[in-house]
Design a protein around this motif. Structure first.
Motif, PDB file in Angstrom:
ATOM      1  N   SER A  71      37.426   4.529  43.123  1.00 14.98           N
ATOM      2  CA  SER A  71      36.213   3.731  43.265  1.00 14.98           C
ATOM      3  C   SER A  71      36.003   2.842  42.051  1.00 14.98           C
ATOM      4  O   SER A  71      36.249   3.232  40.927  1.00 14.98           O
ATOM      5  CB  SER A  71      34.998   4.658  43.420  1.00 14.98           C
ATOM      6  OG  SER A  71      33.812   3.910  43.325  1.00 14.98           O
ATOM      7  N   GLN A  72      35.542   1.606  42.303  1.00 17.89           N
ATOM      8  CA  GLN A  72      35.308   0.651  41.228  1.00 17.89           C
ATOM      9  C   GLN A  72      33.846   0.613  40.820  1.00 17.89           C
ATOM     10  O   GLN A  72      33.345  -0.408  40.382  1.00 17.89           O
ATOM     11  CB  GLN A  72      35.742  -0.756  41.693  1.00 17.89           C
ATOM     12  CG  GLN A  72      37.205  -0.855  42.063  1.00 17.89           C
ATOM     13  CD  GLN A  72      38.096  -0.658  40.865  1.00 17.89           C
ATOM     14  OE1 GLN A  72      37.771  -1.095  39.791  1.00 17.89           O
ATOM     15  NE2 GLN A  72      39.222   0.018  41.052  1.00 17.89           N
ATOM     16  N   SER A  73      33.121   1.715  40.940  1.00 22.94           N
ATOM     17  CA  SER A  73      31.706   1.731  40.580  1.00 22.94           C
ATOM     18  C   SER A  73      31.532   1.646  39.083  1.00 22.94           C
ATOM     19  O   SER A  73      32.411   2.005  38.315  1.00 22.94           O
ATOM     20  CB  SER A  73      31.049   3.018  41.091  1.00 22.94           C
ATOM     21  OG  SER A  73      31.653   4.129  40.503  1.00 22.94           O
ATOM     22  N   THR A  74      30.390   1.122  38.676  1.00 22.83           N
ATOM     23  CA  THR A  74      30.056   1.023  37.260  1.00 22.83           C
ATOM     24  C   THR A  74      28.811   1.838  36.985  1.00 22.83           C
ATOM     25  O   THR A  74      27.950   1.971  37.851  1.00 22.83           O
ATOM     26  CB  THR A  74      29.819  -0.435  36.848  1.00 22.83           C
ATOM     27  OG1 THR A  74      28.759  -0.962  37.640  1.00 22.83           O
ATOM     28  CG2 THR A  74      31.061  -1.271  37.030  1.00 22.83           C
ATOM     29  N   SER A  75      28.713   2.357  35.753  1.00 26.83           N
ATOM     30  CA  SER A  75      27.616   3.253  35.414  1.00 26.83           C
ATOM     31  C   SER A  75      26.451   2.536  34.778  1.00 26.83           C
ATOM     32  O   SER A  75      25.357   3.055  34.719  1.00 26.83           O
ATOM     33  CB  SER A  75      28.122   4.317  34.431  1.00 26.83           C
ATOM     34  OG  SER A  75      28.482   3.710  33.213  1.00 26.83           O
ATOM     35  N   GLY A  76      26.670   1.333  34.268  1.00 29.43           N
ATOM     36  CA  GLY A  76      25.633   0.653  33.498  1.00 29.43           C
ATOM     37  C   GLY A  76      25.703   0.996  32.028  1.00 29.43           C
ATOM     38  O   GLY A  76      25.061   0.351  31.205  1.00 29.43           O
ATOM     39  N   ASP A  77      26.492   2.020  31.674  1.00 34.53           N
ATOM     40  CA  ASP A  77      26.679   2.405  30.273  1.00 34.53           C
ATOM     41  C   ASP A  77      28.053   1.896  29.832  1.00 34.53           C
ATOM     42  O   ASP A  77      29.079   2.333  30.361  1.00 34.53           O
ATOM     43  CB  ASP A  77      26.598   3.925  30.143  1.00 34.53           C
ATOM     44  CG  ASP A  77      26.835   4.392  28.701  1.00 34.53           C
ATOM     45  OD1 ASP A  77      26.765   3.533  27.789  1.00 34.53           O
ATOM     46  OD2 ASP A  77      27.089   5.586  28.489  1.00 34.53           O
ATOM     47  N   PRO A  78      28.106   0.954  28.876  1.00 31.84           N
ATOM     48  CA  PRO A  78      29.402   0.380  28.482  1.00 31.84           C
ATOM     49  C   PRO A  78      30.417   1.409  28.017  1.00 31.84           C
ATOM     50  O   PRO A  78      31.601   1.289  28.296  1.00 31.84           O
ATOM     51  CB  PRO A  78      29.021  -0.576  27.341  1.00 31.84           C
ATOM     52  CG  PRO A  78      27.582  -0.896  27.574  1.00 31.84           C
ATOM     53  CD  PRO A  78      26.989   0.332  28.194  1.00 31.84           C
ATOM     54  N   GLU A  79      29.977   2.462  27.297  1.00 36.30           N
ATOM     55  CA  GLU A  79      30.912   3.481  26.800  1.00 36.30           C
ATOM     56  C   GLU A  79      31.546   4.247  27.961  1.00 36.30           C
ATOM     57  O   GLU A  79      32.755   4.498  27.990  1.00 36.30           O
ATOM     58  CB  GLU A  79      30.172   4.446  25.862  1.00 36.30           C
ATOM     59  CG  GLU A  79      29.716   3.817  24.555  1.00 36.30           C
ATOM     60  CD  GLU A  79      30.880   3.336  23.711  1.00 36.30           C
ATOM     61  OE1 GLU A  79      31.950   3.961  23.772  1.00 36.30           O
ATOM     62  OE2 GLU A  79      30.732   2.322  23.022  1.00 36.30           O
ATOM     63  N   THR A  80      30.701   4.656  28.945  1.00 40.49           N
ATOM     64  CA  THR A  80      31.220   5.382  30.116  1.00 40.49           C
ATOM     65  C   THR A  80      32.170   4.508  30.912  1.00 40.49           C
ATOM     66  O   THR A  80      33.230   4.953  31.354  1.00 40.49           O
ATOM     67  CB  THR A  80      30.053   5.869  30.995  1.00 40.49           C
ATOM     68  OG1 THR A  80      29.176   6.670  30.209  1.00 40.49           O
ATOM     69  CG2 THR A  80      30.569   6.679  32.169  1.00 40.49           C
ATOM     70  N   ASP A  81      31.777   3.227  31.122  1.00 39.81           N
ATOM     71  CA  ASP A  81      32.638   2.306  31.872  1.00 39.81           C
ATOM     72  C   ASP A  81      33.992   2.138  31.189  1.00 39.81           C
ATOM     73  O   ASP A  81      35.029   2.054  31.841  1.00 39.81           O
ATOM     74  CB  ASP A  81      31.960   0.947  31.998  1.00 39.81           C
ATOM     75  CG  ASP A  81      30.762   0.996  32.938  1.00 39.81           C
ATOM     76  OD1 ASP A  81      30.669   1.977  33.697  1.00 39.81           O
ATOM     77  OD2 ASP A  81      29.941   0.067  32.896  1.00 39.81           O
ATOM     78  N   LYS A  82      33.975   2.118  29.850  1.00 42.18           N
ATOM     79  CA  LYS A  82      35.222   1.952  29.103  1.00 42.18           C
ATOM     80  C   LYS A  82      36.134   3.166  29.304  1.00 42.18           C
ATOM     81  O   LYS A  82      37.349   3.038  29.490  1.00 42.18           O
ATOM     82  CB  LYS A  82      34.899   1.752  27.620  1.00 42.18           C
ATOM     83  CG  LYS A  82      36.066   1.238  26.796  1.00 42.18           C
ATOM     84  CD  LYS A  82      35.671   1.002  25.354  1.00 42.18           C
ATOM     85  CE  LYS A  82      34.708  -0.148  25.239  1.00 42.18           C
ATOM     86  NZ  LYS A  82      34.372  -0.456  23.842  1.00 42.18           N
ATOM     87  N   LYS A  83      35.533   4.392  29.279  1.00 46.22           N
ATOM     88  CA  LYS A  83      36.319   5.603  29.502  1.00 46.22           C
ATOM     89  C   LYS A  83      36.920   5.614  30.911  1.00 46.22           C
ATOM     90  O   LYS A  83      38.084   5.977  31.102  1.00 46.22           O
ATOM     91  CB  LYS A  83      35.446   6.826  29.285  1.00 46.22           C
ATOM     92  CG  LYS A  83      35.046   7.059  27.823  1.00 46.22           C
ATOM     93  CD  LYS A  83      34.150   8.277  27.682  1.00 46.22           C
ATOM     94  CE  LYS A  83      33.718   8.483  26.227  1.00 46.22           C
ATOM     95  NZ  LYS A  83      32.798   9.642  26.089  1.00 46.22           N
ATOM     96  N   ILE A  84      36.075   5.223  31.900  1.00 45.22           N
ATOM     97  CA  ILE A  84      36.563   5.189  33.287  1.00 45.22           C
ATOM     98  C   ILE A  84      37.724   4.205  33.420  1.00 45.22           C
ATOM     99  O   ILE A  84      38.743   4.492  34.070  1.00 45.22           O
ATOM    100  CB  ILE A  84      35.408   4.811  34.243  1.00 45.22           C
ATOM    101  CG1 ILE A  84      34.378   5.959  34.301  1.00 45.22           C
ATOM    102  CG2 ILE A  84      35.932   4.507  35.634  1.00 45.22           C
ATOM    103  CD1 ILE A  84      33.153   5.627  35.107  1.00 45.22           C
ATOM    104  N   LYS A  85      37.584   3.047  32.780  1.00 47.25           N
ATOM    105  CA  LYS A  85      38.632   2.024  32.852  1.00 47.25           C
ATOM    106  C   LYS A  85      39.940   2.532  32.246  1.00 47.25           C
ATOM    107  O   LYS A  85      41.019   2.328  32.797  1.00 47.25           O
ATOM    108  CB  LYS A  85      38.149   0.764  32.132  1.00 47.25           C
ATOM    109  CG  LYS A  85      39.085  -0.421  32.259  1.00 47.25           C
ATOM    110  CD  LYS A  85      38.503  -1.632  31.565  1.00 47.25           C
ATOM    111  CE  LYS A  85      39.440  -2.824  31.673  1.00 47.25           C
ATOM    112  NZ  LYS A  85      38.888  -4.020  30.982  1.00 47.25           N
TER     113      LYS A  85
END
Length: 560
Positions: free
Chosen positions: A499-513
């Motif tokens: 899934s390409q969902s985003t959390s709104g938290d840049p740090e979390t999004d970076k870890k997911i990426k």
């Protein structure tokens, strides 16, 4: 009576002179150096003997001239010599002298009506009233106060102050209304944040809100050598928020519309994004990606220019922000300066020294893209500064936007198209249309009539959580039953079904990426192994970590 045409002041190695504005562009007069001139009657008001002065600034109503020169001490080193002087422009007398050691923020700040003047002095902001600099009318005391900005417009006056964090405490910006500083809850609003070595505070025109760009000198993640930037919104009614920027990277520019209801941010690694936000910090219009690092609203706020200057090629996009329609795309190569004319129709771009010492000169544009006047400085000379004559708001009425290019007598120049470097081995082969980055097109972010209302933050969070759970279950099903999983084809089905969902938290999004990148690499290794390739030991160890990485990814997405 129609307003006079704004003059253009030009300063360089050829001297200081003025040029008549559009449509004539003829030289007005030549000025002697270090003199104060009245541009209405071309008369000399005063001449000051200030051989060491390096900074000059007029008060908003041109009644006070502030000058600054480098700080020095007396011969016996017992006392410093006042180096900040304030002069009465009408009489030429010195109203007050101060000691101002640093050049940064040297000039006092005035309210637009000059009723109030303020300067930062040792953990305090000193306020003077009606240009009486012999009496301190009020003081705002905050330990380690670093910077302040007075609000624009009439009374009641407001002030935004910044105090940097220390010893684990966060930095903060507070808003006050003059002169209410001493009460326990005197602050109108307060916003604290970490990761701030310096800030830029931007009031809107109506003095109802401040945008704060918080910057660090070093990005500890190593993602950028620009440091890290975050954008914060603070309103005088006490509301505050972090402006969520969809793309990671530097914040190049943030600018308010003159309506005070919207602002535009240019941000993200190149090609940069540009987005207009409302006062709820919700995106209104996304201009997509492009080679840009600056934004300029016209004085009336109806036109927006997005531009890429400095190390970019000077490409500009001129937008009608009422219809969000592109007007023109001129190119001002090697420009180091940009300014709107007070009439809201003409644009000034210039190439000045010392930023660039070759091809100095300036151009006057119409916003439809035509060059109306061009001046190139001789090769043995330099252009240092050029600026429009300032006018009060409302002098020039707003005119209807035209999309037809205004005719010009200046010959048009075709911008030089730089061809991409091709190594010798590829020069005789067909050119492939490949891009380093996928460009994002502009899109309207406003809810359209007839569509469902935009989801609330809670509903949006629940929707993302549901999508993440669904994707995680699909992943688990495929892992348990590999024989039943559909065989992907490169043309129709992407290899990565995460899934390409985003959390709104840049740090979390970076870890997911990062996790998705690792899983994609593992998928490629498995395909190589299936094709019969002998894998290295470290590659086999990567494949063994797939289950743990999937579990970590699922935990992150479920926590959205």
């Amino acid at each position: 009576m129609a307003p006079s045409t704004p003059l253009l002041t030009v300063r360089g190695s050829e001297g200081l002179y003025m040029v008549n504005g559009p449509p004539h562009f003829t030289e007005s007069t030549v000025f002697p150096r270090i003199n104060v001139i009245s541009v209405t009657n071309k008369g000399l008001l005063h001449s000051f003997d200030l051989p060491k002065a390096v900074c000059l600034e007029f008060s908003p109503k041109n009644t006070v001239l502030a000058t600054w020169q480098p700080y020095t001490t007396s011969k016996d080193d017992t006392a410093g010599i006042p180096n900040l002087q304030l002069y009465d422009v009408k009489t030429g007398t010195c109203l007050k002298s101060f000691i101002q050691k640093k050049m940064q923020n040297w000039c006092p700040s005035w309210s637009e009506d000059e009723t109030l003047c303020a300067r930062n002095v040792n953990n305090e902001v000193h306020f003077f009233e009606n240009n009486n600099f012999n009496t301190i009318a009020n003081k705002l005391h905050l330990k380690k106060i670093n910077d302040f900005v007075l609000s624009p417009g009439p009374q009641p006056y407001k002030v935004a102050v910044y105090v940097p964090g220390s010893k684990g405490a966060p930095s903060f910006v507070r808003l006050y209304q003059y002169p209410n500083f001493d009460e326990p809850h005197a602050a109108l609003a307060n916003k604290s944040f970490f990761k701030a070595d310096k800030v830029t505070m931007l009031w809107n025109k109506k003095a109802t809100a401040v945008l704060v760009i918080a910057s660090t000198d070093v990005d500890k993640t190593g993602a950028s050598y620009y440091g890290e930037q975050t954008l914060h919104y603070i309103a005088t009614n006490g509301e505050s928020a972090v402006v969520q920027l969809p793309k990671n990277g530097p914040i190049y520019d943030v600018v308010w519309n003159s309506s005070s209801t919207e602002f535009c941010a240019v941000y993200g690694f190149m090609p940069a994004k540009a987005t207009v936000f409302n006062l709820k910090c919700d995106p209104v219009f996304d201009f997509g990606t492009g080679p840009r690092n600056a934004a300029y609203y016209s004085p009336h706020g109806h036109i927006l220019v997005l531009a890429g200057f400095g190390n970019l090629r000077g490409q500009m996009e001129v937008w009608d922000v009422k219809k969000y329609k592109l007007i023109s795309k001129p190119v001002a190569s090697d420009s180091t300066y940009f300014a709107w004319c007070p009439d809201g129709e003409h644009i000034l771009t210039a190439t000045c020294a010392p930023r660039l010492r070759v091809n100095n000169g300036y151009k006057i544009w119409h916003y439809t893209g035509s060059v109306l006047h061009k001046y190139d400085v001789p090769s043995n000379a330099e252009l240092w500064q050029v600026s429009w004559q300032p006018f009060l708001d409302g002098i020039f009425p707003e005119k209807a936007i035209t999309y037809q290019v205004v005719p010009s007598d200046v010959p048009s120049e075709e911008p030089k198209v730089a061809t991409a470097y091709r190594p010798p081995a590829l020069r005789n082969k067909p050119v492939t249309n490949s891009k380093l980055h996928e460009e994002e097109p502009p899109q309207n972010m406003k809810p359209q009539p007839g569509n469902d209302k935009p989801l609330s933050k809670t509903a949006l969070k629940n929707q993302r959580k549901h999508e993440a759970k669904k994707a995680a279950k699909q992943e688990a099903r495929i892992d348990k039953s590999p024989d039943m999983a559909p065989v992907p084809t490169p043309q129709s089905t992407p290899r990565n079904t995460i899934s390409q969902s985003t959390s709104g938290d840049p740090e979390t999004d970076k870890k997911i990426k990062n996790l998705k990148k690792k899983l994609k690499a593992i998928e490629q290794l498995k395909e190589q192994a299936a094709a019969g390739k002998q894998l290295e030991k470290n590659q086999l160890e990567k494949i063994q970590k797939e289950k743990a990485l999937l579990q970590e990814l699922e935990d992150l997405e479920l926590g959205i």
